[in-house]
Design a protein around this motif. Structure first.
Motif, PDB file in Angstrom:
ATOM      1  N   LEU A   1       0.837  -1.206   0.000  1.00  0.00           N
ATOM      2  CA  LEU A   1       0.000   0.000   0.000  1.00  0.00           C
ATOM      3  C   LEU A   1       0.870   1.253   0.000  1.00  0.00           C
ATOM      4  O   LEU A   1       0.583   2.229  -0.710  1.00  0.00           O
ATOM      5  N   THR A   2       1.937   1.234   0.783  1.00  0.00           N
ATOM      6  CA  THR A   2       2.844   2.386   0.849  1.00  0.00           C
ATOM      7  C   THR A   2       3.545   2.607  -0.487  1.00  0.00           C
ATOM      8  O   THR A   2       3.570   3.727  -1.020  1.00  0.00           O
ATOM      9  N   LEU A   3       4.121   1.555  -1.045  1.00  0.00           N
ATOM     10  CA  LEU A   3       4.829   1.686  -2.326  1.00  0.00           C
ATOM     11  C   LEU A   3       3.904   2.186  -3.425  1.00  0.00           C
ATOM     12  O   LEU A   3       4.270   3.073  -4.210  1.00  0.00           O
ATOM     13  N   ALA A   4       2.699   1.626  -3.493  1.00  0.00           N
ATOM     14  CA  ALA A   4       1.760   2.010  -4.546  1.00  0.00           C
ATOM     15  C   ALA A   4       1.434   3.493  -4.483  1.00  0.00           C
ATOM     16  O   ALA A   4       1.411   4.190  -5.511  1.00  0.00           O
ATOM     17  N   ASN A   5       1.197   4.007  -3.291  1.00  0.00           N
ATOM     18  CA  ASN A   5       0.826   5.423  -3.171  1.00  0.00           C
ATOM     19  C   ASN A   5       2.013   6.355  -3.398  1.00  0.00           C
ATOM     20  O   ASN A   5       1.841   7.459  -3.925  1.00  0.00           O
ATOM     21  N   LEU A   6       3.208   5.924  -3.048  1.00  0.00           N
ATOM     22  CA  LEU A   6       4.384   6.751  -3.325  1.00  0.00           C
ATOM     23  C   LEU A   6       4.640   6.839  -4.831  1.00  0.00           C
ATOM     24  O   LEU A   6       5.066   7.884  -5.340  1.00  0.00           O
ATOM     25  N   LEU A   7       4.369   5.760  -5.556  1.00  0.00           N
ATOM     26  CA  LEU A   7       4.549   5.779  -7.007  1.00  0.00           C
ATOM     27  C   LEU A   7       3.419   6.532  -7.701  1.00  0.00           C
ATOM     28  O   LEU A   7       3.613   7.106  -8.779  1.00  0.00           O
ATOM     29  N   LEU A   8       2.242   6.535  -7.112  1.00  0.00           N
ATOM     30  CA  LEU A   8       1.105   7.260  -7.685  1.00  0.00           C
ATOM     31  C   LEU A   8       1.250   8.766  -7.486  1.00  0.00           C
ATOM     32  O   LEU A   8       1.026   9.545  -8.418  1.00  0.00           O
ATOM     33  N   LYS A   9       1.638   9.168  -6.294  1.00  0.00           N
ATOM     34  CA  LYS A   9       1.580  10.584  -5.915  1.00  0.00           C
ATOM     35  C   LYS A   9       2.825  11.385  -6.258  1.00  0.00           C
ATOM     36  O   LYS A   9       2.776  12.615  -6.291  1.00  0.00           O
ATOM     37  N   PHE A  10       3.974  10.691  -6.495  1.00  0.00           N
ATOM     38  CA  PHE A  10       5.220  11.436  -6.692  1.00  0.00           C
ATOM     39  C   PHE A  10       6.047  10.839  -7.832  1.00  0.00           C
ATOM     40  O   PHE A  10       6.016   9.638  -8.093  1.00  0.00           O
ATOM     41  N   ASP A  11       6.792  11.728  -8.490  1.00  0.00           N
ATOM     42  CA  ASP A  11       7.887  11.313  -9.362  1.00  0.00           C
ATOM     43  C   ASP A  11       9.165  11.419  -8.523  1.00  0.00           C
ATOM     44  O   ASP A  11       9.424  12.466  -7.906  1.00  0.00           O
ATOM     45  N   TRP A  12       9.954  10.349  -8.518  1.00  0.00           N
ATOM     46  CA  TRP A  12      11.121  10.284  -7.635  1.00  0.00           C
ATOM     47  C   TRP A  12      12.411  10.426  -8.425  1.00  0.00           C
ATOM     48  O   TRP A  12      12.539   9.895  -9.524  1.00  0.00           O
ATOM     49  N   SER A  13      13.368  11.143  -7.829  1.00  0.00           N
ATOM     50  CA  SER A  13      14.683  11.287  -8.461  1.00  0.00           C
ATOM     51  C   SER A  13      15.747  11.374  -7.374  1.00  0.00           C
ATOM     52  O   SER A  13      15.445  11.587  -6.187  1.00  0.00           O
ATOM     53  N   LEU A  14      16.992  11.213  -7.802  1.00  0.00           N
ATOM     54  CA  LEU A  14      18.115  11.308  -6.875  1.00  0.00           C
ATOM     55  C   LEU A  14      18.505  12.767  -6.668  1.00  0.00           C
ATOM     56  O   LEU A  14      18.281  13.612  -7.557  1.00  0.00           O
ATOM     57  N   PRO A  15      19.075  13.107  -5.510  1.00  0.00           N
ATOM     58  CA  PRO A  15      19.541  14.481  -5.282  1.00  0.00           C
ATOM     59  C   PRO A  15      20.588  14.878  -6.324  1.00  0.00           C
ATOM     60  O   PRO A  15      21.242  14.025  -6.932  1.00  0.00           O
TER      61      PRO A  15
END
Length: 510
Positions: free
Chosen positions: A464-478
């Protein structure tokens, strides 16, 4: 005269003849017994050891890796001597099956380890308790009251609400153009989920994802349980070594602060039970009610031991899995993109992924499996102890032998896994292998009677946590960091964490 001399000579050599005869008889008896003596036990192979400490010097800072390297030379079944403790190390699926299934009843007990014994109120919980009628009773209680399908479903609103709180906190951090420390965030998330399930309240203030005082206590407990305790390897000197090294006093302080916290909470439960404000659905309330029923036989220390171990197991393990999974996604952009696209196609116009959507996320489940294979949270599982003499793989295993199953090494077994060091979720695409303890090439949660009872709850929260993090945000490295220089160093303990916190940049998605 000559006759007398003859008798004298005969009596003079008689003792010599008697001595020679007895010696001959002794030699014959010795040869006979040697032939009749049962053959020496055939023990598993072992690397050379040093006097007194045995093979302790070969464990290193990351024992799961050191033991894996040794197994490549001495075989998947090794008998080490760690201090004064004979220790069996299992590193193959076949031998894991022998221990966890074929001879499970022979290997289902626990050794008495200093930290685990103290912090579980003398082995009164379900994790560190030796196999006994008491353990069977406590395991049945936890299965019915906390880990049943009904209980997992009852806690669904809690999981969904806490994941929403996590998303909101990440959004606030991202809007301030600050990178997100996901290692910290995930631990806070799981602490709050577990605290609400056990105590009926968050460990952090409402709406916040920050660490609490109790989280600090639990972190110190985990550090003590996962640290090197010399007394555990030299039983005859255990007390002295624990005093000299300071372990005894650290444990006493940690135990006292946790015990006082649990006592305060249980006293509050006792005062509120039956009142309008108490719904009684959390684990502590259920246990207090059972305690009041004298027929249950449940003691106060058993309640506290159960709450203690469930908090550690619920928060620490799952947070580590989340960190490693997100780390691997950042190292594998194509996997990240595929998992993200799947989540967004399933969620469509939804604002959040709900738990009812998870069974549609087939690829995300494969991602989690692959993360569990490469980064088994408890790489050596919890140690077992042989209750009786047993035979494994043609070798004799004496009673009292401590047993470590190197699940980390098994997840890298080249006879089972193609390119085992690569992160390839697609390897599970047409595979029936799962993590529920029946496939011994993949045992991140253990197996047999001692399998982790909270698999369903842990997996539901993680997905549930992973799914919502992938739905709500685009992730990148600093800025300045590439996928090649992500630090993958490990910090060893009962649970292996990423040594350097995972810090990422989150861009909210409309």
């Amino acid at each position: 005269m000559s006759h007398a001399l003859t008798l004298h000579a005969a009596f003079s050599i008689f003792p010599l003849i008697l001595l020679l005869s007895l010696s001959l008889v002794a030699v014959l008896v010795f040869i006979y017994l040697a032939k009749k003596k049962p053959p020496r036990c055939r023990l598993p192979p072992a690397p050379p050891r040093l006097p007194v400490i045995g093979n302790l010097h070969q464990l290193g800072a990351l024992p799961h890796r050191s033991l894996h390297r040794l197994s490549l030379s001495y075989g998947p079944l090794m008998l080490l001597k760690l201090g004064h403790i004979p220790t069996l190390v299992v590193s193959s699926p076949d031998h894991a099956r022998d221990v966890l299934k074929t001879h499970d009843i022979s290997f289902c007990s626990r050794p008495r380890l200093t930290a685990g014994h103290k912090l579980s109120y003398g082995g009164l919980d379900i994790a560190f308790a030796p196999f006994s009628d008491h353990w069977i009773r406590m395991r049945k209680l936890s299965s019915v009251e906390f880990f049943s399908a009904k209980r997992v479903q009852l806690l669904l609103p809690t999981r969904e609400e806490e994941v929403r709180t996590l998303v909101q906190n990440i959004s606030r951090t991202a809007s301030a153009n600050v990178a997100v420390n996901l290692s910290e965030m995930f631990l806070c998330l799981l602490s709050n989920v577990t605290s609400r399930a056990l105590f009926g309240k968050r460990s952090a203030p409402v709406g916040e994802c920050v660490r609490s005082e109790f989280d600090g206590m639990i972190s110190r407990s985990i550090e003590l349980m996962g640290g090197f305790v010399a007394g555990d390897f030299f039983p005859c000197m255990q007390y002295l070594l624990n005093v000299v090294t300071g372990v005894k006093w650290k444990l006493e302080r940690n135990f006292k602060e946790i015990d006082e916290f649990l006592e305060r909470d249980l006293e509050e439960k006792e005062e509120r039970i039956g009142g309008d404000e108490e719904d009684g659905s959390d684990m502590a309330s259920i246990l207090v009610k059972l305690h009041k029923d004298e027929s249950s036989g449940l003691t106060r220390d058993e309640i506290k031991a159960m709450l203690m171990v469930l908090f550690i197991a619920g928060a620490d393990t799952s947070s580590a899995v989340l960190v490693w999974t997100m780390t691997e996604l950042m190292r594998n952009p194509s996997v990240l993109a595929k998992a993200r696209d799947e989540v967004r196609s399933i969620a469509k116009e939804k604002d959040y992924v709900e738990e009812s959507d998870l069974h549609h996320l087939v690829y995300l489940n494969m991602v989690l499996k692959e993360a569990l294979r490469l980064h088994t949270p408890g790489p050596l599982l919890l140690p077992r102890e042989a209750r009786e003499d047993c035979q494994i793989g043609g070798y004799e295993i004496p009673a009292g032998t401590r047993v470590y199953i190197n699940a980390w090494a098994i997840g890298r077994d080249t006879n089972t896994w193609d390119c085992p060091e690569d992160f390839r979720p697609q390897r599970f695409e047409k595979s029936s292998i799962d993590y529920k303890g029946q496939h011994f090439e993949f045992i991140p949660f253990g197996g047999g009677r001692r399998i982790c009872p909270g698999i369903a709850m842990a997996v539901a929260t993680i997905e549930l946590t992973l799914a919502n993090l992938l739905l709500k945000f685009d992730w990148s490295l600093p800025d300045g960091m590439s996928k090649e220089n992500i630090d993958m160093s490990e910090s060893f303990g009962i649970v292996v964490h990423k040594k350097v916190p995972l810090v990422l940049v989150a861009k909210p998605v409309n």
